[in-house]
Each structure stands twice: as C-alpha cells, then as structure tokens.
Design a protein around this motif. Structure first.
Motif, PDB file in Angstrom:
ATOM      1  N   ALA A  71       0.831  -1.208   0.000  1.00  0.00           N
ATOM      2  CA  ALA A  71       0.000   0.000   0.000  1.00  0.00           C
ATOM      3  C   ALA A  71       0.870   1.266   0.000  1.00  0.00           C
ATOM      4  O   ALA A  71       0.577   2.237  -0.719  1.00  0.00           O
ATOM      5  CB  ALA A  71      -0.920  -0.004   1.219  1.00  0.00           C
ATOM      6  N   LEU A  72       1.943   1.244   0.782  1.00  0.00           N
ATOM      7  CA  LEU A  72       2.826   2.409   0.809  1.00  0.00           C
ATOM      8  C   LEU A  72       3.559   2.588  -0.511  1.00  0.00           C
ATOM      9  O   LEU A  72       3.801   3.720  -0.940  1.00  0.00           O
ATOM     10  CB  LEU A  72       3.837   2.263   1.955  1.00  0.00           C
ATOM     11  CG  LEU A  72       3.264   2.473   3.364  1.00  0.00           C
ATOM     12  CD1 LEU A  72       4.328   2.176   4.407  1.00  0.00           C
ATOM     13  CD2 LEU A  72       2.752   3.895   3.523  1.00  0.00           C
ATOM     14  N   ILE A  73       3.913   1.471  -1.156  1.00  0.00           N
ATOM     15  CA  ILE A  73       4.562   1.579  -2.463  1.00  0.00           C
ATOM     16  C   ILE A  73       3.625   2.236  -3.473  1.00  0.00           C
ATOM     17  O   ILE A  73       4.020   3.120  -4.243  1.00  0.00           O
ATOM     18  CB  ILE A  73       5.003   0.188  -2.952  1.00  0.00           C
ATOM     19  CG1 ILE A  73       6.189  -0.320  -2.116  1.00  0.00           C
ATOM     20  CG2 ILE A  73       5.391   0.236  -4.434  1.00  0.00           C
ATOM     21  CD1 ILE A  73       6.594  -1.744  -2.430  1.00  0.00           C
ATOM     22  N   VAL A  74       2.369   1.813  -3.456  1.00  0.00           N
ATOM     23  CA  VAL A  74       1.390   2.402  -4.379  1.00  0.00           C
ATOM     24  C   VAL A  74       1.201   3.886  -4.066  1.00  0.00           C
ATOM     25  O   VAL A  74       1.171   4.741  -4.969  1.00  0.00           O
ATOM     26  CB  VAL A  74       0.045   1.657  -4.277  1.00  0.00           C
ATOM     27  CG1 VAL A  74      -1.035   2.382  -5.096  1.00  0.00           C
ATOM     28  CG2 VAL A  74       0.192   0.217  -4.758  1.00  0.00           C
ATOM     29  N   LEU A  75       1.111   4.215  -2.758  1.00  0.00           N
ATOM     30  CA  LEU A  75       0.899   5.617  -2.365  1.00  0.00           C
ATOM     31  C   LEU A  75       2.077   6.493  -2.763  1.00  0.00           C
ATOM     32  O   LEU A  75       1.905   7.568  -3.369  1.00  0.00           O
ATOM     33  CB  LEU A  75       0.670   5.701  -0.853  1.00  0.00           C
ATOM     34  CG  LEU A  75       0.505   7.115  -0.275  1.00  0.00           C
ATOM     35  CD1 LEU A  75      -0.708   7.801  -0.880  1.00  0.00           C
ATOM     36  CD2 LEU A  75       0.404   7.059   1.248  1.00  0.00           C
ATOM     37  N   SER A  77       4.302   5.876  -4.990  1.00  0.00           N
ATOM     38  CA  SER A  77       4.426   5.929  -6.448  1.00  0.00           C
ATOM     39  C   SER A  77       3.467   6.965  -7.016  1.00  0.00           C
ATOM     40  O   SER A  77       3.825   7.727  -7.935  1.00  0.00           O
ATOM     41  CB  SER A  77       4.135   4.558  -7.060  1.00  0.00           C
ATOM     42  OG  SER A  77       5.085   3.600  -6.616  1.00  0.00           O
ATOM     43  N   ALA A  78       2.244   6.987  -6.465  1.00  0.00           N
ATOM     44  CA  ALA A  78       1.275   7.983  -6.939  1.00  0.00           C
ATOM     45  C   ALA A  78       1.757   9.400  -6.638  1.00  0.00           C
ATOM     46  O   ALA A  78       1.666  10.302  -7.487  1.00  0.00           O
ATOM     47  CB  ALA A  78      -0.086   7.735  -6.282  1.00  0.00           C
ATOM     48  N   ILE A  79       2.298   9.588  -5.431  1.00  0.00           N
ATOM     49  CA  ILE A  79       2.827  10.910  -5.077  1.00  0.00           C
ATOM     50  C   ILE A  79       3.998  11.270  -5.996  1.00  0.00           C
ATOM     51  O   ILE A  79       4.125  12.412  -6.462  1.00  0.00           O
ATOM     52  CB  ILE A  79       3.265  10.925  -3.603  1.00  0.00           C
ATOM     53  CG1 ILE A  79       2.053  10.766  -2.693  1.00  0.00           C
ATOM     54  CG2 ILE A  79       3.993  12.229  -3.275  1.00  0.00           C
ATOM     55  CD1 ILE A  79       2.410  10.644  -1.222  1.00  0.00           C
ATOM     56  N   ALA A  84       6.407  14.367 -10.171  1.00  0.00           N
ATOM     57  CA  ALA A  84       7.184  14.352 -11.419  1.00  0.00           C
ATOM     58  C   ALA A  84       6.455  15.119 -12.512  1.00  0.00           C
ATOM     59  O   ALA A  84       7.073  15.856 -13.288  1.00  0.00           O
ATOM     60  CB  ALA A  84       7.440  12.908 -11.860  1.00  0.00           C
ATOM     61  N   HIS A  85       5.116  14.946 -12.556  1.00  0.00           N
ATOM     62  CA  HIS A  85       4.346  15.676 -13.567  1.00  0.00           C
ATOM     63  C   HIS A  85       4.424  17.179 -13.332  1.00  0.00           C
ATOM     64  O   HIS A  85       4.576  17.962 -14.276  1.00  0.00           O
ATOM     65  CB  HIS A  85       2.890  15.217 -13.540  1.00  0.00           C
ATOM     66  CG  HIS A  85       2.006  15.987 -14.482  1.00  0.00           C
ATOM     67  ND1 HIS A  85       2.047  15.808 -15.840  1.00  0.00           N
ATOM     68  CD2 HIS A  85       1.075  16.964 -14.245  1.00  0.00           C
ATOM     69  CE1 HIS A  85       1.181  16.622 -16.417  1.00  0.00           C
ATOM     70  NE2 HIS A  85       0.583  17.335 -15.469  1.00  0.00           N
TER      71      HIS A  85
END
Length: 357
Positions: A71-75, A77-79, A84-85
């Motif tokens: 879950a933290l990896i997904v979070l 990664s989303a951040i 990055a964008h």
C-alpha cells in the motif's frame, strides 16, 4: 512509516486473536504474560488453542509488511508521479520555448513552474526572449536605416560616374570634389557605425588615463577651428577638470558635438565650449550654441540612431543622424552621463559629466 504501521498491526492482530479465545483460555494467557501460574482448568483450555494463537501471532508481521508495504509503495508511487508531472511539465514547456527561441521566434512566454528553481528559470527565459526580441527589432530597424542612408549617396555616385564614363557628364574638378564629399560622408557613416558596434565591449574604451579635460579640449578645438575656417566662432572657458578618459574616444565625442553645433547653429552665433567642476565636484565638458535649439518633445529622441530634427532638416542640412548616439555610447563607456537640452536664453547644449573616480 512502514515500521510504525506494522508494529501497530502486530499488536492489533494479537489482540484480535486473544478476543477469539474462550474466557478461561484468555485468563490463562493473561496469567502467563504476567508471570503467574494459571488455573489448571484454564491452562487445559488454552493448551489445544495455543498453536493456533502462536501461528496467528507469527503470521501478523509478514502480513503487515506485505500488505502495508504494498500500500505504501502504491501511495508513494502515486505521489511521485504527481510530483514528477508538476516538475516535468514546466520543463517540457521550457524546452519548447527554448526550441522556438533557437528557431528565431522570440515572442514566447513561459508560465512559472511549481518550484522556485523552475520559476527562476522561466523568468530568465522570458527576460532573455524579450531582450532578444528587442535586439532583433533594433537590428532590423538599423539595417533598414543603414540601407536608406547609403542608398542616396551611392545612387548619386553611381549615376555621376556612369555619366562620366559615357561622356555625358563632364569630369570637372567641381563635380569630382562633390563626389569626393559624398564618398567622405559614407566613410564617416561607416566609421560611426563601427564605433557603435564596439560600444559595450572591452575594446571600446581602452588606454584610459587620468588627465585634465581642458588640455584635450583646447587641442581639439584648435584643430577643429582650423578645419572649419572663420565661418565658425568658437569661444572657450576651460577650467581644470581632472577625469579618467580614453583620449582618442574623448576627442571623437567632442568632435561630434562640435560638428553638430557647427552644422545646425554655426551661422547663428558663437559656440561656447566649457570645462570645469560642477557643484558636486564632478568634471564636465559642455558645448552650447545660440541656434534654434531642440523641440521639447524630441530631446530624448535625439539619442536614437538616425534621428534628425525635422525643424533642422527643413533647411536642407544633411547628417548621418548618428552624432549624439556615438557621443552617448562613448560617455557610457566612460561611466559618464550625457545630457542635452535647450538653454534658457535660446540655443541647445550638450554636457558630459564624468563620475568622481
């Protein structure tokens, strides 16, 4: 963060497993944890359930690490994608703007980015594009102006020389002198343009030395008077005026001021040349005439390249329109200040004030 969450999950899993035990088994587990001897019946109730309780307790760390870790990896990664964008998008715009500038399109504007560094880069690119656009506009204007200034004398030279070679126009001394004057005028224009091209470079004002302006003014005025003849009345009031100058450039500026005064006001009365110290203790040189002066609304325009006063052009007087532009460039090369304007009693003045070194 993962350690804190997994530690909480292990405690939660242990409490949940204990809540599923019968009351007597829970009491036996509590007694064992506090170091007391549990009741035999309660211990007997706990014994068959102990392997299941131990398995749940041992599995909870693995489940916590895998579940919350994913879950933290997904979070994160989303951040990371969002950040990055926000960082890359402005850089993409900056790259596109830089490409347009490379292609010669200076009418670009970049919006500031999400970070201070990107914002500073965007402001720098916008400023650079604006400066390049201004330089391009000036270059186009100056190119057209140079072509305009040279077209007429070249046409006159070409027409007369063609006529002489065809035998249509007699090659008289008077006509040859007139053509020589045209060629000399073009030569002066080229020299002035070359001076302006060097303005602001390290080779513009060189070999500076601390000297008295009055000495150089006296020498230059004497030579100018000899070349101009008796048709120009030059008066001098030369007081000591120490300054650090490039003598060659200084004489060039003074000659331009004297030529302007002679051309536009020499027939109106004396031309006064003064040197000395002003109220602030700064050395200055001024050239004043008693001619028609400058119209108030065009005094600042007199510094523009190829500018001429329409009031004066109506008299059929010619000039390159670069005199004061060259003088201003030379003054700025000496960290000096050039002022032009009208005298209270009539006529125009030009004054160069040198900063105290």
């Amino acid at each position: 963060m993962l350690y804190i969450v997994v530690d909480w999950y292990i405690d939660h899993a242990e409490v949940t497993a204990l809540d599923r035990l019968p009351q007597d088994a829970r009491s036996a587990w509590a007694s064992l944890n506090t170091g007391e001897i549990p009741d035999p019946k309660a211990l007997a109730a706990l014994a068959p359930l102990f392997p299941q309780l131990e398995e749940a307790t041992e599995a909870s760390p693995v489940e916590g690490v895998l579940g919350f870790g994913f879950a933290l990896i997904v979070l994160t990664s989303a951040i990371g994608v969002v950040l990055a964008h926000r960082i890359v998008a402005p850089l993409t715009h900056l790259t596109a703007a830089a490409e347009k500038i490379r292609q010669g399109d200076f009418r670009v504007t970049v919006e500031p980015g999400a970070t201070r560094e990107v914002e500073a880069l965007a402001i720098t690119i916008n400023s650079m594009a604006s400066e390049l656009l201004s330089l391009e506009t000036r270059l186009k204007f100056n190119t057209r102006a140079v072509a305009h200034e040279l077209r007429t004398p070249l046409t006159v030279l070409q027409g007369n020389l063609q006529g002489m070679s065809d035998g249509v126009i007699p090659a008289s001394e008077e006509r040859l002198r007139a053509l020589l004057g045209q060629a000399q005028g073009m030569s002066r224009l080229v020299d002035q343009l070359n001076t302006l091209s060097l303005a602001g470079t390290s080779n513009f004002v060189i070999a500076t030395t601390t000297t008295d302006l009055a000495l150089h003014v006296l020498e230059t005025v004497t030579l100018f008077q000899a070349s101009a003849g008796n048709g120009v009345d030059l008066r001098t009031d030369l007081q000591p005026a120490p300054a650090r100058i490039d003598p060659d450039r200084f004489r060039q500026a003074l000659l331009a001021l004297l030529e302007n005064a002679r051309r536009y006001a020499g027939h109106c009365g004396p031309i006064d040349v003064r040197t000395g110290l002003d109220e602030a203790g700064q050395s200055f040189i001024s050239v004043q005439d008693t001619g028609p002066g400058l119209p108030d609304f065009v005094q600042h325009s007199s510094f523009d390249m190829f500018w001429r006063s329409e009031r004066l052009n109506g008299r059929g007087l010619s000039g390159s329109g670069l005199g004061l532009t060259v003088v201003k460039a030379i003054a700025e090369g000496h960290n000096a200040r050039l002022e032009v304007g009208n005298n209270p009693g009539g006529g125009a003045f030009a004054k160069i004030t040198f900063q105290v070194s």
